[in-house]
Design a protein around this motif. Structure first.
Motif, PDB file in Angstrom:
ATOM      1  N   PHE A  55      29.683 -60.200 -25.948  1.00  0.00           N
ATOM      2  CA  PHE A  55      29.088 -61.245 -25.109  1.00  0.00           C
ATOM      3  C   PHE A  55      29.348 -62.647 -25.656  1.00  0.00           C
ATOM      4  O   PHE A  55      29.266 -63.627 -24.923  1.00  0.00           O
ATOM      5  N   ASN A  56      29.633 -62.734 -26.965  1.00  0.00           N
ATOM      6  CA  ASN A  56      29.841 -64.041 -27.575  1.00  0.00           C
ATOM      7  C   ASN A  56      30.973 -64.797 -26.869  1.00  0.00           C
ATOM      8  O   ASN A  56      32.058 -64.264 -26.637  1.00  0.00           O
ATOM      9  N   GLY A  57      30.682 -66.052 -26.481  1.00  0.00           N
ATOM     10  CA  GLY A  57      31.685 -66.859 -25.798  1.00  0.00           C
ATOM     11  C   GLY A  57      31.643 -66.762 -24.286  1.00  0.00           C
ATOM     12  O   GLY A  57      32.356 -67.503 -23.606  1.00  0.00           O
ATOM     13  N   ARG A  58      30.820 -65.875 -23.745  1.00  0.00           N
ATOM     14  CA  ARG A  58      30.672 -65.752 -22.298  1.00  0.00           C
ATOM     15  C   ARG A  58      29.470 -66.572 -21.825  1.00  0.00           C
ATOM     16  O   ARG A  58      28.632 -66.966 -22.627  1.00  0.00           O
ATOM     17  N   ARG A  59      29.380 -66.805 -20.520  1.00  0.00           N
ATOM     18  CA  ARG A  59      28.280 -67.602 -19.992  1.00  0.00           C
ATOM     19  C   ARG A  59      26.978 -66.793 -19.972  1.00  0.00           C
ATOM     20  O   ARG A  59      26.968 -65.614 -19.642  1.00  0.00           O
ATOM     21  N   PRO A  63      31.088 -58.085 -19.684  1.00  0.00           N
ATOM     22  CA  PRO A  63      32.247 -57.682 -20.488  1.00  0.00           C
ATOM     23  C   PRO A  63      32.715 -56.265 -20.175  1.00  0.00           C
ATOM     24  O   PRO A  63      33.822 -55.879 -20.527  1.00  0.00           O
ATOM     25  N   TYR A  64      31.852 -55.492 -19.489  1.00  0.00           N
ATOM     26  CA  TYR A  64      32.177 -54.103 -19.168  1.00  0.00           C
ATOM     27  C   TYR A  64      32.594 -53.928 -17.715  1.00  0.00           C
ATOM     28  O   TYR A  64      32.740 -52.802 -17.239  1.00  0.00           O
ATOM     29  N   GLY A  65      32.776 -55.037 -16.997  1.00  0.00           N
ATOM     30  CA  GLY A  65      33.160 -54.970 -15.592  1.00  0.00           C
ATOM     31  C   GLY A  65      32.126 -55.627 -14.693  1.00  0.00           C
ATOM     32  O   GLY A  65      31.086 -56.109 -15.159  1.00  0.00           O
ATOM     33  N   ILE A  66      32.418 -55.641 -13.391  1.00  0.00           N
ATOM     34  CA  ILE A  66      31.523 -56.255 -12.417  1.00  0.00           C
ATOM     35  C   ILE A  66      30.356 -55.320 -12.118  1.00  0.00           C
ATOM     36  O   ILE A  66      30.545 -54.133 -11.848  1.00  0.00           O
ATOM     37  N   GLN A  92      22.498 -60.581 -18.120  1.00  0.00           N
ATOM     38  CA  GLN A  92      22.907 -59.350 -18.779  1.00  0.00           C
ATOM     39  C   GLN A  92      23.057 -58.130 -17.869  1.00  0.00           C
ATOM     40  O   GLN A  92      22.478 -58.097 -16.814  1.00  0.00           O
ATOM     41  N   PRO A  93      23.800 -57.073 -18.388  1.00  0.00           N
ATOM     42  CA  PRO A  93      23.889 -55.844 -17.620  1.00  0.00           C
ATOM     43  C   PRO A  93      22.862 -54.799 -17.978  1.00  0.00           C
ATOM     44  O   PRO A  93      21.768 -55.108 -18.333  1.00  0.00           O
ATOM     45  N   PRO A  94      23.196 -53.632 -18.077  1.00  0.00           N
ATOM     46  CA  PRO A  94      22.946 -52.224 -18.288  1.00  0.00           C
ATOM     47  C   PRO A  94      21.763 -51.469 -17.706  1.00  0.00           C
ATOM     48  O   PRO A  94      21.262 -51.782 -16.669  1.00  0.00           O
ATOM     49  N   PRO A  95      21.436 -50.425 -18.449  1.00  0.00           N
ATOM     50  CA  PRO A  95      20.542 -49.360 -18.041  1.00  0.00           C
ATOM     51  C   PRO A  95      19.258 -49.718 -17.323  1.00  0.00           C
ATOM     52  O   PRO A  95      19.060 -50.822 -16.911  1.00  0.00           O
ATOM     53  N   SER A  96      18.409 -48.736 -17.223  1.00  0.00           N
ATOM     54  CA  SER A  96      17.208 -48.911 -16.414  1.00  0.00           C
ATOM     55  C   SER A  96      15.970 -48.504 -17.167  1.00  0.00           C
ATOM     56  O   SER A  96      16.032 -47.928 -18.228  1.00  0.00           O
ATOM     57  N   GLY A  97      14.816 -48.803 -16.578  1.00  0.00           N
ATOM     58  CA  GLY A  97      13.546 -48.456 -17.191  1.00  0.00           C
ATOM     59  C   GLY A  97      12.422 -49.149 -16.457  1.00  0.00           C
ATOM     60  O   GLY A  97      12.659 -49.966 -15.586  1.00  0.00           O
ATOM     61  N   ALA A  98      11.183 -48.855 -16.809  1.00  0.00           N
ATOM     62  CA  ALA A  98      10.036 -49.456 -16.132  1.00  0.00           C
ATOM     63  C   ALA A  98       9.572 -50.688 -16.884  1.00  0.00           C
ATOM     64  O   ALA A  98       9.655 -50.744 -18.100  1.00  0.00           O
ATOM     65  N   PRO A  99       9.062 -51.711 -16.182  1.00  0.00           N
ATOM     66  CA  PRO A  99       8.636 -52.937 -16.846  1.00  0.00           C
ATOM     67  C   PRO A  99       7.330 -52.752 -17.590  1.00  0.00           C
ATOM     68  O   PRO A  99       6.460 -52.020 -17.134  1.00  0.00           O
ATOM     69  N   PRO A 100       7.194 -53.379 -18.782  1.00  0.00           N
ATOM     70  CA  PRO A 100       5.930 -53.280 -19.500  1.00  0.00           C
ATOM     71  C   PRO A 100       4.826 -54.015 -18.775  1.00  0.00           C
ATOM     72  O   PRO A 100       5.075 -54.967 -18.042  1.00  0.00           O
ATOM     73  N   ALA A 101       3.583 -53.599 -19.016  1.00  0.00           N
ATOM     74  CA  ALA A 101       2.447 -54.223 -18.340  1.00  0.00           C
ATOM     75  C   ALA A 101       2.309 -55.692 -18.697  1.00  0.00           C
ATOM     76  O   ALA A 101       1.757 -56.473 -17.934  1.00  0.00           O
ATOM     77  N   ALA A 102       2.835 -56.095 -19.880  1.00  0.00           N
ATOM     78  CA  ALA A 102       2.703 -57.479 -20.318  1.00  0.00           C
ATOM     79  C   ALA A 102       3.384 -58.448 -19.366  1.00  0.00           C
ATOM     80  O   ALA A 102       3.102 -59.631 -19.372  1.00  0.00           O
ATOM     81  N   GLU A 103       4.308 -57.954 -18.519  1.00  0.00           N
ATOM     82  CA  GLU A 103       4.989 -58.830 -17.590  1.00  0.00           C
ATOM     83  C   GLU A 103       4.022 -59.443 -16.583  1.00  0.00           C
ATOM     84  O   GLU A 103       4.330 -60.423 -15.934  1.00  0.00           O
ATOM     85  N   GLN A 104       2.832 -58.875 -16.442  1.00  0.00           N
ATOM     86  CA  GLN A 104       1.888 -59.380 -15.458  1.00  0.00           C
ATOM     87  C   GLN A 104       1.048 -60.544 -15.995  1.00  0.00           C
ATOM     88  O   GLN A 104       0.269 -61.127 -15.269  1.00  0.00           O
TER      89      GLN A 104
END
Length: 252
Positions: A86-90, A212-215, A53-65
């Motif tokens: 996104f439907n139909g894309r890899r 779908p929004y570009g490279i 997937q693409p897009p925006p940014s943010g900080a990872p939740p603590a649960a990732e640890q």
């Protein structure tokens, strides 16, 4: 008016209150209805993996640890969902995304893991199979298919607070992890950040994602053997380099 006539309105009022409380109690019970759907089965002949997937940014939740262990791994946060375009894309594991299947994107759980998702707003549940990477948005922990979001009654709101419980899947301890620090449509910007970080970190790679929004050119730092090590690296990148970070599982 005689005394019995004066007592009758109070008696009727007590009956009305009992009726109201009964209705409220019934509504509370109905609120706990759950829907469980089976996760989509992986198709045969899955092609090589591609970026997710693409897009925006943010900080990872603590649960990732947390270590990802079936029966023990629990993560809470905000779920979102994705459908068109996104439907139909890899997806990131090479499958063709079908928004009518019960699948989802997660940043660190292994492909093929089955996760029970509980909508904490209404108690509804469903199960999904991880076949994509994302979401790359602050505080969001999973990106659900349209079918899964519909089962959880979160299509309208778009997001919902959820609890994830790992049900089954491949050994989560096998693999490598890194930190995504940027996603750029301008390749020069990605290369500039790569060069800036290479003096102190290794490896620093650029992964190409055809969205779908570009490279998009995704800048990723490190290749470490555990999610905890990646979380430590992410904390350093946030503290010393003031970068937005996402801990990710590094797929092929």
């Amino acid at each position: 008016m005689n005394s019995s006539a004066r007592r009758e309105p109070a008696f009727l009022r007590r009956l009305a209150l009992v009726s109201v409380f009964s209705v409220i109690a019934a509504a509370g019970c109905a609120h706990r209805t759950t829907t469980v759907q089976p996760p989509a089965r992986p198709p045969s002949g899955i092609p090589p993996s591609l970026p997710g997937q693409p897009p925006p940014s943010g900080a990872p939740p603590a649960a990732e640890q947390q270590p990802a262990t079936p029966g023990e791994y629990v993560e809470e946060g905000v779920a979102s969902w994705y459908g068109f375009p996104f439907n139909g894309r890899r997806t990131s594991n090479g499958e063709i995304y079908d928004m009518n299947e019960f699948t989802a994107a997660h940043r660190t759980l292994p492909f093929g893991a089955v996760v029970r998702v509980t909508n904490l707003s209404n108690g509804r549940e469903t199960e999904v199979r991880i076949n994509d990477r994302g979401p790359f948005v602050a505080n969001r922990v999973i990106d659900l298919s349209h079918a899964a979001a519909e089962a959880l009654e979160m299509i309208g709101p778009g997001t919902a607070p959820v609890r994830l419980t790992l049900v089954s899947g491949p050994n989560p301890g096998i693999g490598f992890f890194g930190v995504q620090v940027g996603a750029f449509q301008n390749e020069d910007n990605a290369e500039r950040l790569q060069a800036q970080l290479e003096a102190r970190y290794s490896p620093v790679i650029i992964a190409i994602y055809d969205s779908p929004y570009g490279i998009f050119h995704r800048v990723r730092v490190g290749r470490v053997p555990s999610e905890a090590d990646a979380a430590t690296l992410a904390a350093r990148l946030r503290s010393e380099d003031h970068l937005t970070t996402f801990v990710i599982r590094l797929d092929n």
